[in-house]
Design an enzyme around this catalytic site. Structure first.
Site, mmCIF file in Angstrom:
data_model
loop_
_atom_site.group_PDB
_atom_site.id
_atom_site.type_symbol
_atom_site.label_atom_id
_atom_site.label_comp_id
_atom_site.label_asym_id
_atom_site.label_seq_id
_atom_site.Cartn_x
_atom_site.Cartn_y
_atom_site.Cartn_z
ATOM 1 N N CYS A 290 0.846 -1.201 0.000
ATOM 2 C CA CYS A 290 0.000 0.000 0.000
ATOM 3 C C CYS A 290 0.884 1.254 0.000
ATOM 4 C CB CYS A 290 -0.902 -0.003 1.240
ATOM 5 S SG CYS A 290 -2.019 1.409 1.287
ATOM 6 N N CYS B 250 0.524 4.878 6.916
ATOM 7 C CA CYS B 250 -0.111 4.700 8.234
ATOM 8 C C CYS B 250 0.878 3.959 9.146
ATOM 9 C CB CYS B 250 -1.397 3.903 8.096
ATOM 10 S SG CYS B 250 -2.452 4.518 6.767
ATOM 11 N N CYS C 262 -19.429 -5.679 3.927
ATOM 12 C CA CYS C 262 -18.755 -4.410 4.188
ATOM 13 C C CYS C 262 -17.492 -4.402 3.325
ATOM 14 C CB CYS C 262 -18.383 -4.331 5.673
ATOM 15 S SG CYS C 262 -17.437 -2.864 6.116
ATOM 16 N N ARG D 284 -17.819 -2.333 17.794
ATOM 17 C CA ARG D 284 -17.122 -3.594 17.511
ATOM 18 C C ARG D 284 -15.769 -3.661 18.210
ATOM 19 N NH1 ARG D 284 -20.445 -5.435 13.360
ATOM 20 N NH2 ARG D 284 -21.388 -3.702 12.246
HETATM 21 FE FE1 SF4 Z 1 -2.798 1.221 3.403
HETATM 22 FE FE2 SF4 Z 1 -3.042 2.695 5.630
HETATM 23 FE FE3 SF4 Z 1 -5.052 1.040 4.864
HETATM 24 FE FE4 SF4 Z 1 -2.700 0.064 5.805
HETATM 25 S S1 SF4 Z 1 -4.228 1.285 6.937
HETATM 26 S S2 SF4 Z 1 -3.843 -0.687 4.036
HETATM 27 S S3 SF4 Z 1 -1.199 1.562 4.950
HETATM 28 S S4 SF4 Z 1 -4.289 2.864 3.783
#
Ligand code: SF4
Ligand code: SAM
Ligand code: DTB
Length: 333
Positions: A55, A59, A131, A263
């Site tokens: 990704c 994060c 979902c 949840r």
């Molecule tokens: Fe990507 Fe952030 Fe989702 Fe993880 S939490 S999959 S780094 S967008």
């Protein structure tokens, strides 16, 4: 004690609830829980990582970000048949909601999205709540998901607006709220919550709850995740969140968003049965369960269907069938 649903919560009021003496807080939350929900029922959900890893977002808690060297092996979009098999097995184990997650920054209008729409349609046709959590969406993409029959879209706020940029720099709180609003313009329900244990202050937790509880309507679903410290990520050395913080967060969410599902999400695997029972008492009415031992990825363990069935029967609880919440919302108007 009876409260209506409010959208004008003040920070100070939420802080005062969070700070109540613990047993008083749990008692009040449990009382409100009984006014809005069948306290015998817990919704069991199954996560499916339909596209894993690589990704582009940063994060700092996440095993799937391409920026960090973690145990996760990237995997292309799953075939529909694989997803349907997992969903079928989940349904046979009493699961009523399936959440399909993709490690994308945002949805693109391409054949992969078309494949996801097809999966949504077929899993919905199995009689399950579906979902999706696919990253940012435009309003047109949200409408396509609605047309495919999607029941809920998950997009977490994760933490407070003030703390957000210490956790994620590749998007803003405003981006997050915009996607939530795009979903809100459809009849797809909203699932949005956060994570405990990112290094946030109590004021940050209260501030996140304040943002959620002032959305009108409230998110129908509010996941409370406990950080799973993932080796290789910037948050790998964060200390464990004390159980009483988890209980306070659940109880406060329950009191200020009384009709929403709360949840108990990531991090449940490290809680004892007694700790989980306390969370249910405080108003959590949903869990994620799995047959493969993991939430989305191998970095975050998830209790198994059999263990969870035993836990629920030990506590005199039962698995909630699908679509109960939606019917209630329709009746409540
Ligand atoms: Fe990507 Fe952030 Fe989702 Fe993880 S939490 S999959 S780094 S967008
Ligand atoms: N990429 C999509 C997105 O970010 O919205 C969907 C997938 S993402 C894994 C969904 C949510 O899982 C995150 O918003 C976060 O709240 C939670 N999560 C991810 N990694 C976690 C971890 N290590 N511990 C606890 N919660 C986590
Ligand atoms: C949510 O709030 N928690 C679930 C679901 N929504 C998508 C995901 C938990 C992620 C656990 C991290 C992992 O498995 O790598």
């Amino acid at each position: 004690m009876s409260v209506g649903i409010r959208y004008d919560w003040q920070i100070e009021e939420i802080q005062a609830i969070y700070d109540l003496p613990l047993l008083e807080l749990v008692y009040q939350a449990a009382s409100i829980h009984r006014q809005y929900h069948n306290p015998k029922q817990i919704q069991v959900c199954k996560l499916i990582s339909i596209k894993t890893g690589a990704c582009p977002e940063d994060c700092s808690y996440c095993a799937q970000s391409a920026r960090y060297k973690t145990e996760v092996k990237p995997q292309a979009l799953l075939e529909k048949e694989t997803v349907l098999d997992i969903a079928q097995q989940a349904k046979a184990s009493g699961v009523s909601r399936v959440c399909m997650g993709a490690a994308w920054r945002e949805v693109r209008d391409n054949t992969q999205f078309d494949q996801v729409l097809d999966m949504v349609k077929d899993v919905t046709d199995m009689g399950l709540e579906v979902c999706c959590t696919l990253g940012m969406l435009t309003d047109a993409q949200a409408k396509k998901l609605e047309t495919a029959g999607l029941y809920a879209y998950n997009h977490n706020l994760d933490t407070s607006p003030d703390n957000y940029s210490t956790i994620i720099t590749t998007r803003t709180y405003g981006d997050r709220l915009k996607t939530i609003d795009n979903v809100r313009q459809t009849n797809v329900t909203v699932c949005s919550g956060g994570i405990l244990g990112l290094g946030e202050s109590v004021a940050d937790r209260v501030s996140m709850l304040h943002t959620l509880a002032n959305l009108h309507p409230h998110p129908e679903s509010v996941p409370i995740n406990i950080l799973s410290q993932v080796k290789g990520t910037p948050l790998e050395n964060q200390p464990d969140v004390p159980i009483w913080d988890v209980v306070r967060m659940i109880a406060t969410a329950r009191m200020i968003m009384p009709s929403s599902d709360v949840r108990l999400s990531a991090g449940r695997a490290r809680l004892s049965q007694i700790e989980q029972a306390f969370c249910f008492m405080a108003g959590a009415n949903s869990i994620f369960s799995s047959d493969d031992g993991k939430m989305l990825t191998v970095t975050t363990p998830c209790p198994g269907y059999d263990n969870d069935q035993q836990l629920l029967s030990l506590l005199g609880l039962e698995m909630r069938p699908p679509f109960v919440q939606k019917k209630k919302e329709t009746v409540m108007g």
